[in-house]
Each structure stands twice: as structure tokens, then as C-alpha cells.
Write a protein that holds these residues in place. Structure first.
Motif, short mmCIF file in Angstrom:
data_model
loop_
_atom_site.label_atom_id
_atom_site.label_comp_id
_atom_site.label_asym_id
_atom_site.label_seq_id
_atom_site.Cartn_x
_atom_site.Cartn_y
_atom_site.Cartn_z
N UNK A 234 -48.36 -30.35 4.12
CA UNK A 234 -49.57 -30.84 3.79
C UNK A 234 -49.50 -29.88 1.62
N UNK A 235 -49.91 -28.80 2.40
CA UNK A 235 -50.49 -27.73 0.84
C UNK A 235 -48.83 -28.03 0.06
N UNK A 236 -48.12 -27.96 0.38
CA UNK A 236 -47.32 -28.37 -1.14
C UNK A 236 -46.91 -29.51 -1.47
N UNK A 237 -47.31 -30.16 -0.87
CA UNK A 237 -48.22 -31.76 -0.80
C UNK A 237 -48.24 -31.69 -2.06
N UNK A 238 -49.53 -31.13 -1.47
CA UNK A 238 -50.74 -30.47 -2.77
C UNK A 238 -50.63 -30.18 -3.67
N UNK A 239 -50.28 -29.07 -3.88
CA UNK A 239 -49.40 -28.49 -4.63
C UNK A 239 -48.86 -29.49 -5.77
N UNK A 240 -48.00 -29.87 -5.56
CA UNK A 240 -46.86 -30.99 -6.35
C UNK A 240 -47.75 -31.90 -7.26
N UNK A 241 -48.34 -31.83 -6.77
CA UNK A 241 -49.24 -33.92 -7.26
C UNK A 241 -50.69 -33.35 -8.25
N UNK A 242 -50.66 -31.69 -7.73
CA UNK A 242 -51.86 -31.19 -8.39
C UNK A 242 -50.86 -30.98 -9.31
N UNK A 243 -50.13 -30.49 -9.79
CA UNK A 243 -48.57 -29.49 -10.46
C UNK A 243 -48.47 -31.12 -11.53
N UNK A 244 -48.13 -32.33 -10.84
CA UNK A 244 -47.75 -33.40 -11.90
C UNK A 244 -49.19 -33.49 -12.81
N UNK A 245 -50.05 -33.51 -12.49
CA UNK A 245 -51.46 -34.23 -13.02
C UNK A 245 -51.68 -32.94 -14.10
N UNK B 236 -49.34 -31.07 -15.35
CA UNK B 236 -47.76 -31.39 -16.39
C UNK B 236 -48.78 -32.74 -17.34
N UNK B 237 -49.23 -33.73 -16.34
CA UNK B 237 -48.83 -35.17 -17.36
C UNK B 237 -50.05 -35.29 -17.77
N UNK B 238 -51.65 -34.15 -17.72
CA UNK B 238 -52.67 -34.80 -18.65
C UNK B 238 -53.45 -33.17 -18.62
N UNK B 239 -52.42 -32.33 -18.52
CA UNK B 239 -52.98 -30.88 -19.43
C UNK B 239 -53.66 -29.91 -18.27
N UNK B 240 -54.63 -30.86 -17.05
CA UNK B 240 -56.36 -30.72 -16.75
C UNK B 240 -56.10 -29.89 -15.21
N UNK B 241 -56.50 -29.18 -15.23
CA UNK B 241 -56.60 -28.52 -13.42
C UNK B 241 -57.29 -29.76 -12.52
N UNK B 242 -56.44 -30.11 -11.32
CA UNK B 242 -57.74 -30.81 -10.44
C UNK B 242 -57.30 -30.15 -9.06
N UNK B 243 -58.56 -30.57 -8.53
CA UNK B 243 -58.14 -30.28 -7.22
C UNK B 243 -57.33 -31.75 -6.37
N UNK B 244 -56.64 -31.48 -5.59
CA UNK B 244 -55.48 -32.56 -5.06
C UNK B 244 -56.26 -32.38 -2.97
N UNK B 245 -56.09 -34.01 -3.02
CA UNK B 245 -57.18 -33.63 -1.52
C UNK B 245 -56.43 -35.12 -0.74
N UNK B 246 -54.95 -34.89 0.23
CA UNK B 246 -54.46 -35.66 0.95
C UNK B 246 -54.81 -36.21 1.64
N UNK B 247 -55.62 -37.99 1.64
CA UNK B 247 -55.86 -38.56 2.69
C UNK B 247 -55.00 -39.19 3.66
N UNK B 248 -55.39 -39.56 4.73
CA UNK B 248 -54.22 -40.61 5.39
C UNK B 248 -54.35 -41.93 4.29
N UNK B 249 -52.61 -42.08 5.63
CA UNK B 249 -52.68 -43.68 4.94
C UNK B 249 -53.80 -44.50 5.47
#
Ligand code: ADP
Ligand code: K
Ligand code: ZN
Length: 429
Positions: free
Chosen positions: A383-394, A396-409
């Protein structure tokens, strides 16, 4: 104090004559762009139909989306060998809009910045720290050359390394600083932590994002500056299109360079001076990327009465957006960009919610996104890895630091009709 007294204090009659001749030039110059040829053809208008300033209403608006469709150089009206620089502005999905400049465009832009800085009392005696991003964003180089033009000593400090920036203020005796209001607040905080002296500072120029009168007070007391609002956008060269004068009651738009209209964003109908609506801009001297009736999305009104300083009609400070664009720490963000980025990550679904908060005067963005059932291993490390991946992608594309919270499907709200992806909790600006 004036940089170009003749133009800054031009009479309304002379201004209108100048605007009309420049408007005529612009509507014929845009015919070098295929998109505008078609737009004029479809509307049944020709440049010859523009014989008065009011005739501009015969021409349809230009939207951000249309500009984006011209990626990369489709909106350029001159041969590329005359384009000496490009900047880009964030697009709504994936590709940005490219803005081109001829040598004359760059001179014009510096002229505007020179007017602005002179208007607020800067001279060649000042030491000017330009603490904004110097990359493809327009704030860095735009202010840099304008400040050099008035002979100020320019420190291209850019952003980041805040403690060093604060040392520089003291070491170099910086008198004026330009940054986003968010970064200004951050500087103040770090300076307080360091116990640093900011005694030399007397002027702060803040722009690229909305900021409140409360924030003005904070910036003024904590940085020890008189704070000025700077407005602009890449499509209008960049920052500096409109600027607050020492009266601090609205911003002077440079009417010899830009023709302004205010419209009802719903109906497109033109509104009289004084009424609040969406700002529509027709640049009057832009060479590389001319525009006609460009919908800025920014909500403001024209203040019709004369300003004691002698310059033309003012714009009220920007009070919001007509579209769903968010401005977060100066960076323009469209929810569709976030969606686009999330689509590229197979482990997450396409349901997301964005929360924007203001914490200690800084905008913070949190994105909640649903995981895909298949990728939900139940392991915390994953989960932590995926969270980092999503935050990294954001990032990358927006040049903006964000907090990512993964929630259940399945846990995020579903909408019938137009999805609401953003909850902006920053309150009134
Ligand atoms: P800039 O670097 O000048 O912000 P961009 O093209 O990145 O240029 O962003 C332009 C947008 O930023 C404007 O359309 C507006 O929404 C917002 N913006 C810029 N300056 C201000 C300001 N002083 N007050 C409120 N919003 C602003
Ligand atoms: K911006
Ligand atoms: Zn004024």
C-alpha cells in the motif's frame, strides 16, 4: 513614478483610437493561424468587418481547450525562425499549451514589468530577489528581464533552499522580493524559525494565485513589506499584465496592450463596467501567439472610476474561476489532469476525490483514489509503495506535492451526471 508616462496616462479618447488600430492589426494577423481562419469563416466575419471596438463582439471567443488542440505550434502566427523563446502552461490533460515569443514580444513583456515595478517605487537602486520558478513557467524569466530593464540588481534565486534565500536577503540587502503568496508565507515562517533579520526588505510582489486581504496583512507584517498584487497568465506573455498601484484598490491593466471585456460566463453576454464576470482578453500587440477574445476563466470586474495615480481603468482582484481550474500554490490544476494521470496507473481505479485545504496559509492537496480489487494484496508495504507511486506520478505531471490516500474499491461516492471530484475547503478568498 512612471516608466512610460505617455502610455500609462493616455486619455480615454486617444487610448480607444490606439486600441482600434491595434485591434485591426491583430484580427488580420491572426489570419496567419489556420484555427483563426476557420473561426472567422465559420462566424462569417472578416477582418474588414472590424471597424469599431464594439465590432469585436462579432468574433467568437477563443477557449483554453482550442489552444490546447493546437499543440505544439499550431497557434503560432509567425515563422518559427522569428520565435526566440517558448514557455508552456499546464494543459487540462496531458499536453500543455505552448506559448511562443518573438523578440518584440519579449521586449513588450519587459516593458510591462518595467512599468509595474516603477509604479510601485522600484528603481535601479533596488536589489530584487526573484523567488519564483525559472523553468517553463513564465514568472521567472518574465520578471527577471523586466527588473533588469529598470536597472535593479536582480537575484535569480528561484524557488527552494529557503534558508539560503533568507540568508541572501540579509547578506545582499534585498529590498524587494517577488514570489507566490504561499511561498512568501513559507519564507516568513522559516525566517522566524531562524531568527533572521529581514530589515532590508520593503516591497513584496505576490502573484500567480489568489490571495486574501488577510494574507496581505500577514505577509506585510511578517516580512516587513508593502505587498502588491501581480496578475497575469502565460497566454498574456505571463505575469505583469495587470498590477496593483500604491493605492492598493484594484490592478491596472495595461490597456494599450490588452483589450478587456467582462462577460457573463453562462451566456457569453457582455457586461457593463462595474459588473462581475469572466475576464475576456484580446492582446493588441502580440506577434508570435496572437489571440482574439480569449476566455481567461478568471472572475473579476472593471473598476470604472479614475484612480488617483492617473493610470487607466482597474481590474478588481481576481475573486474566483468560471471553470473547474484550481490554483494551488501558483500551479494551475485541472481535475481532468489528475484523472488522466490516474488512468495511467493500472493499480488504481478511475474514481477519485480531491480535497484542497489551507493549512498555515499553505494550500495542501489530498487525493483519495480507489485501489483496484486485483491489486489489493492486503500488505501494508504494498500500500505504501503504491501510495508513493501515485504521489510520484502526480508530482511528475503537475509538479505538485500531494498527499495520496488509497481507499477501498467502491468506497468513494458515485455521481449521476457530472461527477464532482473536488472539495475546495480553503474558504473565501
Ligand atoms: P502565472 O505564472 O502568471 O500564474 P499561469 O498561466 O501559470 O501564469 O496561470 C495563470 C492563472 O493564474 C490565471 O488565469 C489566474 O487564474 C491565476 N492567477 C495569476 N495571478 C493571479 C493573481 N494575482 N490573483 C489571482 N489569480 C491569479
Ligand atoms: K497560476
Ligand atoms: Zn492607480
Amino acid at each position: 513614478m512612471f516608466w512610460n508616462k505617455e502610455m500609462e496616462t493616455i486619455s480615454q479618447t486617444d487610448l480607444e483610437a490606439l486600441q482600434l488600430s491595434r485591434l485591426k492589426w491583430t484580427v488580420s494577423h491572426v489570419q496567419n493561424v489556420e484555427f483563426y481562419q476557420k473561426k472567422f469563416r465559420d462566424a462569417g466575419v472578416t477582418p474588414a468587418d472590424i471597424q469599431s471596438l464594439d465590432d469585436i463582439e462579432k468574433i467568437p471567443f477563443t477557449t483554453k481547450k482550442e489552444l490546447r488542440d493546437g499543440y505544439p505550434f499550431g497557434n503560432i502566427a509567425v515563422p518559427m525562425k522569428q520565435v526566440v523563446r517558448i514557455h508552456t502552461t499546464s494543459g487540462t490533460t496531458g499536453k500543455p499549451t505552448v506559448v511562443g515569443y518573438t523578440r518584440q514580444d519579449l521586449d513588450n513583456w519587459s516593458e510591462l514589468i518595467a512599468r509595474n515595478l516603477t509604479m510601485i517605487g522600484l528603481t535601479d537602486e533596488d536589489i530584487f530577489q526573484n523567488a519564483v520558478n525559472y523553468g517553463l513557467f513564465t514568472g521567472g524569466l518574465g520578471f527577471h528581464y523586466g527588473a533588469e530593464k529598470i536597472g535593479a540588481t536582480v537575484i535569480p534565486s528561484a524557488t527552494g533552499n529557503t534558508r539560503r534565500q533568507i540568508e541572501m536577503i540579509d547578506d545582499f540587502g534585498v529590498t524587494a522580493i517577488h514570489c507566490t503568496p504561499s511561498y512568501g508565507m513559507h519564507l516568513a515562517e522559516v525566517a522566524e524559525e531562524m531568527g533572521a533579520s529581514l530589515d532590508s526588505l520593503r516591497i513584496g510582489v505576490f502573484g500567480a494565485e489568489p490571495w486574501s486581504e488577510n494574507m496581505r496583512k500577514e505577509l506585510e507584517t511578517r516580512l516587513g513589506v508593502e505587498a502588491f498584487d501581480s496578475y497575469g497568465m502565460s497566454e498574456m506573455y505571463g505575469p505583469g499584465a495587470a498590477f496593483e498601484c500604491p493605492g492598493h484598490d484594484g490592478l491596472h491593466l495595461w490597456h494599450d496592450f490588452y483589450f478587456a471585456e467582462i462577460i457573463d460566463p453562462e451566456t457569453g453576454e457582455r457586461l457593463p463596467d462595474g459588473e462581475k464576470g469572466e475576464l475576456v482578453i484580446t492582446p493588441l500587440v502580440k506577434e508570435a501567439m496572437p489571440l482574439v477574445r480569449y476566455r481567461t476563466g478568471d472572475i473579476t470586474r472593471i473598476i470604472p472610476d479614475a484612480c488617483p495615480c492617473g493610470r487607466g481603468k482597474r481590474l478588481a482582484r481576481i475573486s474566483g474561476r468560471a471553470d473547474d481550474m484550481l490554483v494551488i500554490r501558483g500551479i494551475n490544476v485541472f481535475p481532468s489532469q489528475i484523472e488522466h494521470t490516474l488512468f495511467s496507473i493500472p493499480e488504481v481505479g478511475d474514481q477519485f476525490m480531491v480535497y484542497v485545504d489551507r493549512i498555515n496559509h499553505l494550500d495542501e492537496m489530498t487525493i483519495e483514489v480507489e485501489m483496484n480489487r486485483e491489486s489489493f494484496s492486503g500488505e501494508l508495504a504494498d500500500l505504501a509503495g503504491l501510495q508513493r507511486k501515485v504521489a510520484g506520478a502526480i508530482k511528475e505531471s503537475l509538479n505538485l506535492r500531494t498527499t495520496v490516500r488509497l481507499v477501498e474499491p467502491g468506497s468513494l461516492p458515485r455521481f449521476e451526471g457530472k461527477a464532482r471530484h473536488v472539495v475546495d475547503r480553503r474558504g473565501e478568498i
